[in-house]
Scaffold this motif. Structure first.
Motif, short mmCIF file in Angstrom:
data_model
loop_
_atom_site.label_atom_id
_atom_site.label_comp_id
_atom_site.label_asym_id
_atom_site.label_seq_id
_atom_site.Cartn_x
_atom_site.Cartn_y
_atom_site.Cartn_z
N GLY A 178 77.29 44.37 11.51
CA GLY A 178 77.95 44.21 10.21
C GLY A 178 78.33 42.77 9.96
O GLY A 178 77.93 41.88 10.71
N PRO A 179 79.09 42.54 8.90
CA PRO A 179 79.59 41.17 8.66
C PRO A 179 80.60 40.81 9.76
O PRO A 179 81.18 41.70 10.38
CB PRO A 179 80.26 41.26 7.30
N TYR A 180 80.76 39.53 10.01
CA TYR A 180 81.70 39.12 11.07
C TYR A 180 82.36 37.81 10.68
O TYR A 180 81.89 37.10 9.78
CB TYR A 180 80.97 38.97 12.41
N VAL A 181 83.44 37.51 11.36
CA VAL A 181 84.14 36.24 11.16
C VAL A 181 84.13 35.53 12.50
O VAL A 181 84.40 36.14 13.53
CB VAL A 181 85.61 36.48 10.72
N ALA A 182 83.78 34.26 12.52
CA ALA A 182 83.78 33.49 13.77
C ALA A 182 84.91 32.47 13.72
O ALA A 182 85.21 31.92 12.66
CB ALA A 182 82.44 32.81 13.96
N SER A 212 70.22 33.69 15.41
CA SER A 212 69.79 34.70 16.38
C SER A 212 71.01 35.37 17.02
O SER A 212 70.97 36.55 17.34
CB SER A 212 68.86 34.10 17.42
N ILE A 213 72.11 34.61 17.19
CA ILE A 213 73.34 35.23 17.71
C ILE A 213 73.89 36.20 16.66
O ILE A 213 74.25 37.34 16.96
CB ILE A 213 74.38 34.16 18.06
N ALA A 214 73.91 35.74 15.41
CA ALA A 214 74.44 36.58 14.33
C ALA A 214 73.65 37.88 14.22
O ALA A 214 74.20 38.92 13.84
CB ALA A 214 74.39 35.82 13.01
N GLY A 215 72.35 37.81 14.58
CA GLY A 215 71.50 39.00 14.51
C GLY A 215 71.97 40.14 15.39
O GLY A 215 71.64 41.29 15.16
N PHE A 216 72.77 39.80 16.42
CA PHE A 216 73.25 40.83 17.33
C PHE A 216 74.38 41.66 16.72
O PHE A 216 74.67 42.75 17.19
CB PHE A 216 73.73 40.23 18.64
N THR A 233 96.76 35.69 10.86
CA THR A 233 96.36 34.94 9.68
C THR A 233 95.04 35.48 9.14
O THR A 233 94.86 35.61 7.92
CB THR A 233 96.19 33.44 10.02
N LEU A 234 94.16 35.80 10.06
CA LEU A 234 92.85 36.33 9.69
C LEU A 234 93.02 37.65 8.92
O LEU A 234 92.44 37.84 7.85
CB LEU A 234 92.05 36.55 10.97
N LEU A 235 93.84 38.53 9.48
CA LEU A 235 94.05 39.82 8.82
C LEU A 235 94.68 39.65 7.44
O LEU A 235 94.24 40.24 6.46
CB LEU A 235 94.95 40.71 9.69
N ARG A 236 95.70 38.78 7.40
CA ARG A 236 96.48 38.66 6.16
C ARG A 236 95.75 37.84 5.11
O ARG A 236 95.56 38.29 3.98
CB ARG A 236 97.83 38.00 6.49
N ASP A 237 95.29 36.61 5.50
CA ASP A 237 94.79 35.67 4.49
C ASP A 237 93.29 35.76 4.26
O ASP A 237 92.81 35.44 3.18
CB ASP A 237 95.13 34.23 4.90
N VAL A 238 92.54 36.15 5.28
CA VAL A 238 91.09 36.16 5.12
C VAL A 238 90.60 37.54 4.74
O VAL A 238 89.83 37.70 3.80
CB VAL A 238 90.38 35.67 6.41
N LEU A 239 91.09 38.55 5.46
CA LEU A 239 90.59 39.91 5.19
C LEU A 239 91.49 40.67 4.21
O LEU A 239 91.12 41.74 3.74
CB LEU A 239 90.45 40.69 6.51
#
Ligand SMILES: *[C@@H]1O[C@H](CO)[C@@H](O)[C@H](O)[C@H]1NC(C)=O
Ligand SMILES: *[C@@H]1O[C@H](CO)[C@@H](O)[C@H](O)[C@H]1NC(C)=O
Ligand SMILES: *[C@@H]1O[C@H](CO)[C@@H](O)[C@H](O)[C@H]1NC(C)=O
Ligand SMILES: *[C@@H]1O[C@H](CO)[C@@H](O)[C@H](O)[C@H]1NC(C)=O
Length: 384
Positions: A305-309, A298-302, A333-339
């Motif tokens: 688009g796709p999101y990273v937690a 229900s939180i994700a429903g808000f 790290t998120l920008l470089r390795d995940v996205l």
């Protein structure tokens, strides 16, 4: 000289009461009588309500309590086989520290072919902190809730009996309530403990109290366990004592009792089979509880688009002091390795957010040095 003792004047010398005064006196008497009546009435009603509260105190609030099953359902049957050997340990601290200890315990029990006595998860604002073995064991015994279930029935308008004062500070949940234990349960025998009482172990497993080998620790980083005899801990290691799986396998006692098993590097594994099983254990720790998942959904429903937690520990100790740097490192790290954002765009993004937030320009080390490495973030430091 002494002051003369003041005495009431003899009646003869008192001024005569006038009719007006008599009327006033009469009024006072009536008021007094009214007051007395009122007090008597108040007295009787308060006794009556106290009596009512006393007689109805345990029935008033029937709380539905599905999680009570945590304490009753998992009364696994006593193992009657006298060959079955068990492994137990003492969890402590917050949830993730308990999880790390649980992962280590699962692997040790699997490798040593012992049935793991799985402690319940203890959640609450006042965790049981690490102390040396005997005290930790005692703290667990004292925090049990057996015989205290009437605390749930005490209505909110009655002050709690002393034995109930700490009742609501913590709760026990079985691991298989939170995560899917089916896969691991098919690989190794598990018995879920409803509480941390030693007596329950002896009663349920049939192990004699004399048939226990206890590895007592006196500091949190004392024992490290290694699965290869030709392997050893580096000298600068924080654990002070190496113990080999082969030594543990030689323990003949039916119950092998550990103290803390906390610490992501407590097990030093070489055996490919153990390494693979540890990966499997860690993958199994994903929450699978339907109620929690539906809250998360229900939180994700808000989010449109796709999101990273990200779960970031910043509330205490060294984590609090370095929170800003950690957040920054995680962001990069998120920008470089995940996205997979290329360095040039990273800088643009950073500038965009910096403008949007405040005029406080965020320094961007990675713009100057696109090969910034994530420095070793302490993730396994216990909140002891
Ligand atoms: C324990 O064993 C008894 C008899 O063997 C059986 O009736 C009962 O269902 C078992 N309980 C559990 C929780 O397995
Ligand atoms: C739990 O995991 C097993 C396999 O490990 C799977 O078959 C089962 O469907 C899972 N249960 C739930 C409720 O997800
Ligand atoms: C221990 O490790 C060595 C080399 O790392 C390996 O040759 C040996 O087979 C291992 N022993 C066991 C029992 O796994
Ligand atoms: C972290 O950054 C914020 C905003 O720049 C600042 O207010 C805060 O004091 C910083 N905290 C620490 C621990 O440096």
């Amino acid at each position: 000289m002494r002051a003369p003792v003041s005495r009431p004047l003899p009646a003869l010398f008192q001024p005569e009461t006038t009719p007006a005064r008599r009327v006033a006196q009469h009024q006072v008497n009536r008021n007094l009588a009214l007051l007395l009546l009122l007090l008597t009435f108040a007295c009787i009603t308060s006794f009556a309500s106290a009596y009512y509260l006393f007689t109805t105190r345990w029935e008033a609030r029937k709380v539905p309590r599905p999680w009570l099953q945590a304490d009753t359902i998992s009364q696994a049957n006593a193992s009657t086989s006298t060959d079955e050997k068990f492994l137990a340990y003492l969890p402590h601290s917050g949830f993730h520290n308990q999880r790390i200890a649980f992962e280590n315990a699962l692997l040790l029990a699997y490798a040593l072919r012992r049935t793991l006595l799985v402690p319940p998860i203890r959640l609450g604002n006042k965790p049981i902190r690490y102390v040396e073995y005997d005290r930790l064991s005692r703290h667990h015994e004292l925090s049990a809730k057996e015989g205290l279930y009437h605390c749930l029935q005490v209505p909110p308008y009655v002050s709690r009996p002393p034995e109930c004062l700490q009742y609501f500070e913590s709760t026990y949940l079985p691991w298989d309530w939170l995560v899917n234990m089916t896969g691991l349960g098919s690989q190794q025998p598990l018995v879920y403990r409803p509480n941390m009482a030693q007596a329950w172990i002896f009663k349920t497993t049939g192990v004699e109290p004399s048939d226990v080998f206890t590895l007592r620790d006196s500091v949190p980083y004392q024992y490290r366990f290694l699965d290869n005899d030709s392997h050893y801990s580096p000298p600068q290691d924080r654990y002070s004592q190496d113990i080999y799986f082969t030594d543990l396998a030689n323990v003949q006692e039916r119950l092998l009792q550990f103290g803390t098993l906390f610490g992501t590097s407590r097990l030093r594994l070489r055996d490919p089979n153990n390494l693979a099983y540890r990966r499997r254990i860690r993958q199994s720790m994903m929450f699978s509880n339907n109620d929690l998942l539906s809250v998360a959904d229900s939180i994700a429903g808000f989010f449109r688009g796709p999101y990273v937690a990200i779960h970031l520990r910043t509330g205490d100790g060294s984590f609090k002091r370095t929170a800003n740097e950690t957040a920054k490192e995680v962001w990069w790290t998120l920008l470089r390795d995940v996205l997979g954002v290329p360095p040039s765009e990273k800088c643009e993004l950073e500038q965009k957010f910096a403008e949007e937030s405040s005029n406080n320009c965020i320094p961007d080390p990675a713009c100057a040095d696109a090969t910034l490495e994530l420095s070793s973030t302490p993730t396994s430091r216990p909140n002891l």
